[in-house]
Design an enzyme around this catalytic site. Structure first.
Site: not given
Ligand code: UD1
Ligand code: UDP
Length: 364
Positions: A204
């Site tokens: 992601h």
């Molecule tokens: C964010 C964090 C990243 C983390 C990740 C965990 C920042 C800068 N990035 O990235 O460090 O690893 O979360 O998962 O804070 N969206 C949905 N539903 C949701 C949430 C998001 O559809 O509930 C979609 C939206 O299109 C959104 C995109 O995901 O624009 C990105 O979401 P965002 O929270 O901005 O960043 P992540 O890529 O999730």
């Molecule tokens: N995770 C989860 N379901 C998923 C993918 C990830 O429960 O489908 C959990 C994973 O086990 C870990 C956390 O989400 O505990 C990690 O979050 P993510 O990869 O979204 O963010 P990051 O750690 O890279 O910031």
């Protein structure tokens, strides 16, 4: 002590899972503020249910947006909340935009910031998380580190060593506390997979999703995997994978919706190998004993590579396939890093009980 703990995104919820009961037991009056950065049931609610996390006292409904919109909106709403509540300290966790917003809003109201998971560094300023880590740590009055190297990084950046507490890795505590709860959970079977007979993948990070050539290298290598690949797909990744030519089922790959934490833990435990760019998954793979391949240019979780649990590879299909082949044939065992244990939350409570000394200039 009255503490507001800020959460917003998936990995934040998992970090506060073991923490909230420990804070309550330690006599700390802690309440959660959920920014709403993540809002889908599969990205938020499921973790509160799986981990018995107390419901947030405040839900701020920030949602998605550009970095400035998301961070700025979270700052505005958190500032209003902190100003009304005047907690003794604000705790922020991890490195997401909600972490940065909480630290900035609190610091400017002269409320001491406590950062859990301080000191990690990828040295890659193109990662939004690295910006968030650097700024958050500079604003923090208490810095709780997951690895000793975190202390070294902070000291090198001029942080007062007395503010730093090496508490260990809270994600590891969560794994250790929850593995016994899922001994009999057989999630793989629900996907017609056998324990030890599949690869688990999560991707992601923008460095992969936002670069079509890298994303298609990931798609190509996973499609050609010798074992079936289960790919719980982050909402930001799925549309981009579609554009990169990966369908719901392509070659070995099967994309599914994101799964809950307990299912994810069981899937990681039972996988033959994991391919990821997630920070938390690199750590969890190390804890559950499953060899990991991390598709990134660098990692702030270098310790997992150092102990032999993780392989860091660039996003080329040859490199990923070779690392996956190595992971699948590896019989190497490794030692879990120091203080990746069940005492992390207790160490946090001890550190807080010693008092949070405001940064100079906070008073008045
Ligand atoms: C964010 C964090 C990243 C983390 C990740 C965990 C920042 C800068 N990035 O990235 O460090 O690893 O979360 O998962 O804070 N969206 C949905 N539903 C949701 C949430 C998001 O559809 O509930 C979609 C939206 O299109 C959104 C995109 O995901 O624009 C990105 O979401 P965002 O929270 O901005 O960043 P992540 O890529 O999730
Ligand atoms: N995770 C989860 N379901 C998923 C993918 C990830 O429960 O489908 C959990 C994973 O086990 C870990 C956390 O989400 O505990 C990690 O979050 P993510 O990869 O979204 O963010 P990051 O750690 O890279 O910031």
């Amino acid at each position: 002590m009255r503490l507001i703990v800020v959460v917003g995104a998936r990995p934040n919820f998992i970090k506060v899972g073991p923490l909230m009961p420990a804070l309550a037991e330690g006599g700390i009056d802690a309440a959660l503020a959920h920014t709403g950065q993540h809002y889908d049931a599969t990205m938020s609610d499921v973790f509160f249910a799986d981990l018995d996390i107390p419901q947030p006292a405040w839900f701020l409904g920030v949602g998605s947006g550009t970095h400035a919109v998301q961070t700025g909106t979270a700052m505005m709403r958190l500032e209003e909340l902190f100003a009304a509540e005047r907690p003794d300290a604000v705790m922020v966790v991890g490195d997401v935009n909600s972490t940065l917003a909480g630290a900035l809003a609190a610091a400017k109201l002269h409320i001491p910031v406590v950062h859990l998971e301080a000191g990690l560094r990828s040295r890659d300023m193109s990662m939004p998380e690295e910006v968030n880590r650097l700024v958050t740590d500079q604003l923090s009055a208490m810095l709780l580190t997951p690895v000793r190297e975190g202390d070294d990084n902070l000291i090198a950046e001029g942080v007062d060593p007395e503010r730093i507490h090496f508490v260990g890795n809270i994600m590891a505590e969560s794994v250790l506390r929850n593995l016994p709860r899922i001994e009999d959970r057989t999630v793989a079977a629900a996907y017609d997979l056998k324990p030890g007979g599949y690869v688990l993948a999560t991707i992601h990070r923008p460095e992969n999703t936002d670069h079509p050539e890298r994303l298609s290298a990931v798609a190509t290598s996973l499609s050609a995997s010798p074992l079936p690949v289960l790919f719980p797909t982050h909402p930001r990744t799925r549309p981009k994978l579609g554009a990169a030519g990966l369908e719901q089922e392509s070659g070995a790959v099967r994309m599914v919706d994101p799964v809950g934490y307990l299912d994810m833990l069981a899937l990681q435990r039972d996988a033959a190998a994991i391919v990821t760019d997630s920070g938390g998954v690199q750590e969890e793979a190390c804890m559950v004993g499953t060899p990991c391949v991390t598709v990134r240019r660098n990692t702030e979780r270098g310790i997992t590579v150092g102990v032999g649990a993780n392989r860091l590879v660039l996003a080329s299909s040859e490199a990923i396939s070779a690392a996956l082949a190595d992971a699948l044939t590896s019989t190497l065992a490794w030692d879990v890093p120091e203080r990746w244990d069940t005492e992390v939350s207790a160490r946090v409570v001890t550190a807080l009980a010693g008092g949070v000394r405001p940064l100079s200039g906070y008073e008045g």
